[in-house]
Design a protein around this motif. Structure first.
Motif, short mmCIF file in Angstrom:
data_model
loop_
_atom_site.label_atom_id
_atom_site.label_comp_id
_atom_site.label_asym_id
_atom_site.label_seq_id
_atom_site.Cartn_x
_atom_site.Cartn_y
_atom_site.Cartn_z
N ARG A 526 0.41 -1.33 -0.02
CA ARG A 526 -0.10 0.14 0.33
C ARG A 526 0.86 1.35 -0.37
O ARG A 526 1.63 1.24 0.38
N THR A 527 0.43 1.94 -0.94
CA THR A 527 0.88 3.85 -0.94
C THR A 527 1.19 4.16 0.75
O THR A 527 -0.64 4.23 0.73
N THR A 528 1.57 4.74 1.30
CA THR A 528 2.07 5.40 2.39
C THR A 528 2.43 6.79 2.87
O THR A 528 3.33 6.87 2.22
N PHE A 529 2.00 7.68 2.72
CA PHE A 529 2.30 8.76 3.14
C PHE A 529 1.99 8.87 4.88
O PHE A 529 1.15 9.42 5.51
N ILE A 530 3.63 9.80 5.38
CA ILE A 530 3.64 9.59 6.67
C ILE A 530 3.61 11.59 6.97
O ILE A 530 4.83 11.42 6.91
N ILE A 531 2.78 12.62 7.12
CA ILE A 531 2.74 13.37 7.65
C ILE A 531 3.83 13.15 8.74
O ILE A 531 2.60 13.05 10.14
N ALA A 532 4.89 14.02 9.56
CA ALA A 532 5.07 13.82 10.97
C ALA A 532 6.16 14.97 10.88
O ALA A 532 6.57 15.56 10.71
N GLN A 533 6.21 15.79 12.16
CA GLN A 533 7.37 16.26 13.02
C GLN A 533 7.91 15.14 13.33
O GLN A 533 9.63 16.19 13.38
N ARG A 534 8.30 14.41 14.44
CA ARG A 534 9.47 13.55 15.02
C ARG A 534 9.28 12.84 13.83
O ARG A 534 9.05 12.27 12.97
N LEU A 535 10.98 12.67 13.72
CA LEU A 535 11.84 11.55 12.76
C LEU A 535 11.75 10.63 13.12
O LEU A 535 11.57 9.30 12.19
N SER A 536 11.50 9.79 13.99
CA SER A 536 11.22 8.22 14.25
C SER A 536 10.23 7.46 13.90
O SER A 536 9.23 6.59 13.17
N SER A 537 8.92 9.39 13.35
CA SER A 537 7.72 8.28 12.72
C SER A 537 8.02 8.16 11.06
O SER A 537 6.87 7.31 10.81
N ILE A 538 8.80 8.74 10.53
CA ILE A 538 9.23 7.99 9.57
C ILE A 538 10.27 7.57 8.98
O ILE A 538 11.22 7.31 8.22
N GLN A 539 10.92 6.75 10.37
CA GLN A 539 11.67 5.98 10.30
C GLN A 539 11.68 4.60 9.56
O GLN A 539 13.25 4.18 8.87
N HIS A 540 11.09 4.32 9.43
CA HIS A 540 11.17 3.06 8.31
C HIS A 540 10.07 3.59 6.96
O HIS A 540 9.41 2.47 5.67
N ALA A 541 10.47 5.11 6.63
CA ALA A 541 9.99 5.77 4.88
C ALA A 541 11.03 4.99 4.25
O ALA A 541 12.26 5.08 4.19
N ASP A 542 10.37 4.61 2.65
CA ASP A 542 11.24 4.66 1.73
C ASP A 542 11.58 5.74 1.36
O ASP A 542 13.18 5.44 0.48
N ARG A 543 10.95 6.90 1.47
CA ARG A 543 11.44 8.12 0.78
C ARG A 543 10.99 9.38 1.52
O ARG A 543 10.62 8.73 2.27
N ILE A 544 11.97 10.30 2.27
CA ILE A 544 11.27 11.60 3.14
C ILE A 544 10.99 12.34 1.84
O ILE A 544 12.50 12.67 0.49
N ILE A 545 10.49 13.90 1.29
CA ILE A 545 10.51 15.20 1.03
C ILE A 545 9.61 15.79 2.09
O ILE A 545 9.41 15.86 3.11
N VAL A 546 10.59 17.17 1.65
CA VAL A 546 10.75 18.07 2.82
C VAL A 546 10.01 19.27 2.45
O VAL A 546 10.96 19.36 0.58
N LEU A 547 9.48 19.98 2.78
CA LEU A 547 8.61 21.22 2.09
C LEU A 547 9.34 22.40 3.39
O LEU A 547 9.19 21.76 4.33
N GLU A 548 9.22 23.37 2.43
CA GLU A 548 9.96 24.53 3.24
C GLU A 548 8.99 26.21 2.52
O GLU A 548 9.63 25.99 1.39
N GLY A 549 8.35 26.45 2.95
CA GLY A 549 7.60 27.75 2.34
C GLY A 549 6.87 27.53 1.21
O GLY A 549 6.02 28.01 0.04
N GLY A 550 6.25 25.80 0.80
CA GLY A 550 5.15 25.33 -0.02
C GLY A 550 6.23 25.25 -1.32
O GLY A 550 5.27 24.27 -1.91
N ARG A 551 6.90 25.04 -0.77
CA ARG A 551 7.99 24.44 -1.95
C ARG A 551 9.16 22.78 -1.72
O ARG A 551 8.83 22.82 -0.18
N LEU A 552 8.99 21.97 -2.02
CA LEU A 552 9.86 21.30 -2.18
C LEU A 552 11.60 20.94 -2.19
O LEU A 552 11.01 21.36 -3.52
N THR A 553 11.65 21.74 -1.23
CA THR A 553 13.30 21.34 -1.32
C THR A 553 14.26 20.35 -0.99
O THR A 553 15.22 20.43 -1.23
N GLU A 554 13.55 18.85 -0.76
CA GLU A 554 14.59 18.00 -0.76
C GLU A 554 13.90 17.00 -1.02
O GLU A 554 12.69 16.53 -0.37
#
Length: 581
Positions: A526-554
């Protein structure tokens, strides 16, 4: 006038009951007009000629027509109420259904208290006019005109002289109608504000008590209450001026009728029976005009209330399902964001910065993607576009190569299991809350979802287990328990796409770890999106995207982002310092 014509659309389905009420009303009006005529005959043909048989029969006839009228009043009252209730039923049904269709952008601006006021008080004002005011207004006009016709046929001179005060009453009515409309408009608006203040206080009572601001809230409510009081008193002042003045002119009409009538009787130009009938008929002139003031009051309430209801009904639905939507059966969960740009409805694209700007990325079926960003970076808006809570302002969001705007809307949303950041539970049993999106789920399926959400053991320990009722908004459960019930609700839907929006923010670290371990099995395929502030919440993520000011920066894996010196690395270092402090 347009408002009244529109209200008639809601009356149309009850046309046969309206016809019954009007027919009985006309019959009752005719009886009211015939009764004084019978009284005249009793005096002139019975008492004056000392014929008691005529007196007896005419008296019985008078009693008979009054009995018929009383029976008719039951049918009239019932049918009038039925018409009014049918209008209320249909209006509330349409309004509630439309509220369900309205998109998130409407609720971003709307006030709950105002909506509650329109759903209750405003619609009730409409019912009072449609079911009571309009028909009685018609009855009053019919009685007034019929009375004048009967009186003119008996003695036109006395009738014309006695009606000299009527223009004064009509002038008072005209002035009253001109001023009471704006007064009722203010009252409806003030009531909406008062309801909003009450709703916000009750919903946020725990915050109020936590900050010991009860007195502040009391003062806020007192101000709204006082404004509502003053607005109502302004309206009452209009009534207090108009109604007694109308009563005074009505009394003059009655006095004038007696005086002029007595003169004509003494001169022999009017019989005593006609004089007595005129005393009765006088009320057929005074009563409709006095009642007209109250009917205008009721009508103005409806005229000012109905547009507030129609305003909601006329609000366009921003997000609609296509007429022939693509079915979601067999959806895999390949997600693509292509040059996505998004503005909220109240933003000006010419001057405001977009909430999301030129967002592009791809997610394959079964991939777990973490979404990081500071508050206001656009994380929740990004996911909201996936479920079409909002539509993109530019670019497109696609699932399995199909633009989400082409999917059947309900099917699309059922295919995306969301655990929102603000958990909402209904005042029902825990079982009903978990099975909210899948009410036909078996006990085994519900318990399976609860186990995966690490809430099964807690539920089993409750006195009534899964049948335990929880309070409004989940009162009686801790924040972490509410989140886990909401998580079980999403798992039970068995969707191809999961969205966890800060889904474990309210649980402790050990429980969070246990939930993520259990979710590993659920998230497989299943495709899963995990929105989080704590990095522990996304420790099992295959990939991470970072948003800053409405832009995808990382964008990248945990290892790749950790090696860069961006937002992710800075957040990682801060949380690492906090953990070691």
């Amino acid at each position: 006038m347009k408002t009244l014509f529109r209200l008639m659309i809601y009356v149309r389905p009850s046309a046969k009951w309206v016809a019954l009420a009007v027919s009985v009303m006309i019959m009752g009006t005719l009886i009211d007009l015939i009764a004084p005529w019978l009284l005249r005959e009793i005096f002139d043909e019975g008492i004056a000629k000392r014929d008691m048989a005529v007196v007896l029969w005419l008296t019985l006839a008078l009693a008979g027509v009054q009995a018929v009228k009383s029976a008719g009043m039951f049918a009239q009252g019932y049918s009038q109420e039925l018409v009014g209730q049918n209008v209320v039923f249909r209006l509330r049904k349409e309004l509630y259904a439309h509220l369900q269709r309205l998109s998130f952008s409407y609720y971003d601006r709307a006030q709950t208290g105002q909506l509650m006021s329109r759903m209750t008080g405003d619609i009730e004002a409409v019912k009072n006019f449609v079911g009571f005011g309009a028909m009685n207004l018609f009855a009053g006009m019919l009685t007034f005109l019929g009375t004048i016709i009967f009186m003119m046929s008996m003695q036109w001179k006395v009738t014309v002289i006695s009606l000299v005060t009527i223009p004064f009453i009509l002038f008072v009515l005209w002035r009253f109608n001109d001023k009471v409309g704006p007064a009722w408009s203010n009252i409806r608006e003030q009531m909406g504000r008062l309801t909003t203040t009450l709703q916000e206080n009750i919903s946020g009572i725990r915050v109020v008590k936590s900050f010991a601001t009860e007195k502040t809230e009391q003062q806020k409510f007192a101000e709204r209450n006082e404004q509502n009081f003053e607005t109502n008193m302004e309206r009452a002042k209009l009534e207090a001026k108009a109604f007694p003045l109308m009563g005074f002119y009505g009394g003059l009409t009655f006095v004038l009728m007696i005086w002029i009538g007595a003169i004509f009787v003494v001169r022999g130009e009017m019989s005593l029976g006609t004089f007595m009938a005129f005393q009765w008929y006088t009320w057929g002139i005074i009563w409709p005009l006095n009642m007209l003031g109250w009917q205008i009051n009721i009508m103005q309430q409806a005229i000012k209330a109905a547009p507030r209801v129609f305003e909601v009904l006329d609000t366009p639905v921003d997000v609609v399902s296509p007429s022939v939507g693509v079915p979601t059966t067999g959806m895999k969960g390949d997600v693509v964001f292509e040059n996505v740009r998004f503005y909220f409805a109240d933003q000006d694209p010419a001057s405001d910065q977009p909430v999301l700007h030129d967002i592009s990325f791809r997610v394959k079926q079964g991939e777990v993607v973490g979404v990081l960003g500071s508050t206001g970076s656009g994380k929740s808006s990004l996911i909201g576009l996936l479920s079409r809570f909002y539509d993109v302002s530019g670019g497109r969001v696609a699932i399995d190569g199909v633009d989400v705007r082409e999917y059947e809307l309900d099917g699309l949303r059922r295919s995306i299991g969301i655990v929102p950041q603000e958990t909402f539970l209904f005042s029902a049993s825990i079982r009903d809350n978990i099975a909210y999106g899948f009410p036909e789920a078996t006990r085994e399926q519900i318990e399976f979802a609860a186990r995966k959400a690490q809430i099964h053991a807690f539920i089993e320990g409750l006195p009534d287990g899964y049948d335990t009722r929880i309070g409004e908004r989940g009162v009686g459960l801790s924040g972490g328990q509410r989140q886990r019930v909401a998580l079980a609700r999403a798992i039970l839907m068995d969707p191809p796409i999961h969205v966890l929006d800060e889904a474990t923010a309210s649980v402790d670290t050990a429980t969070e770890s246990a939930i993520h371990v259990a979710l590993l099995e659920v998230m497989k395929g299943r495709t899963t999106f995990i929105i989080a502030q704590r990095l522990s919440s996304i420790q099992h993520a295959d990939r991470i995207i970072v948003l800053e000011g409405g832009r995808l920066t990382e964008q990248g894996t945990h290892k790749e982002l950790n090696e860069a010196n961006g937002f992710f690395r800075q957040l990682f270092d801060r949380q690492k310092q906090i953990a070691h402090s």
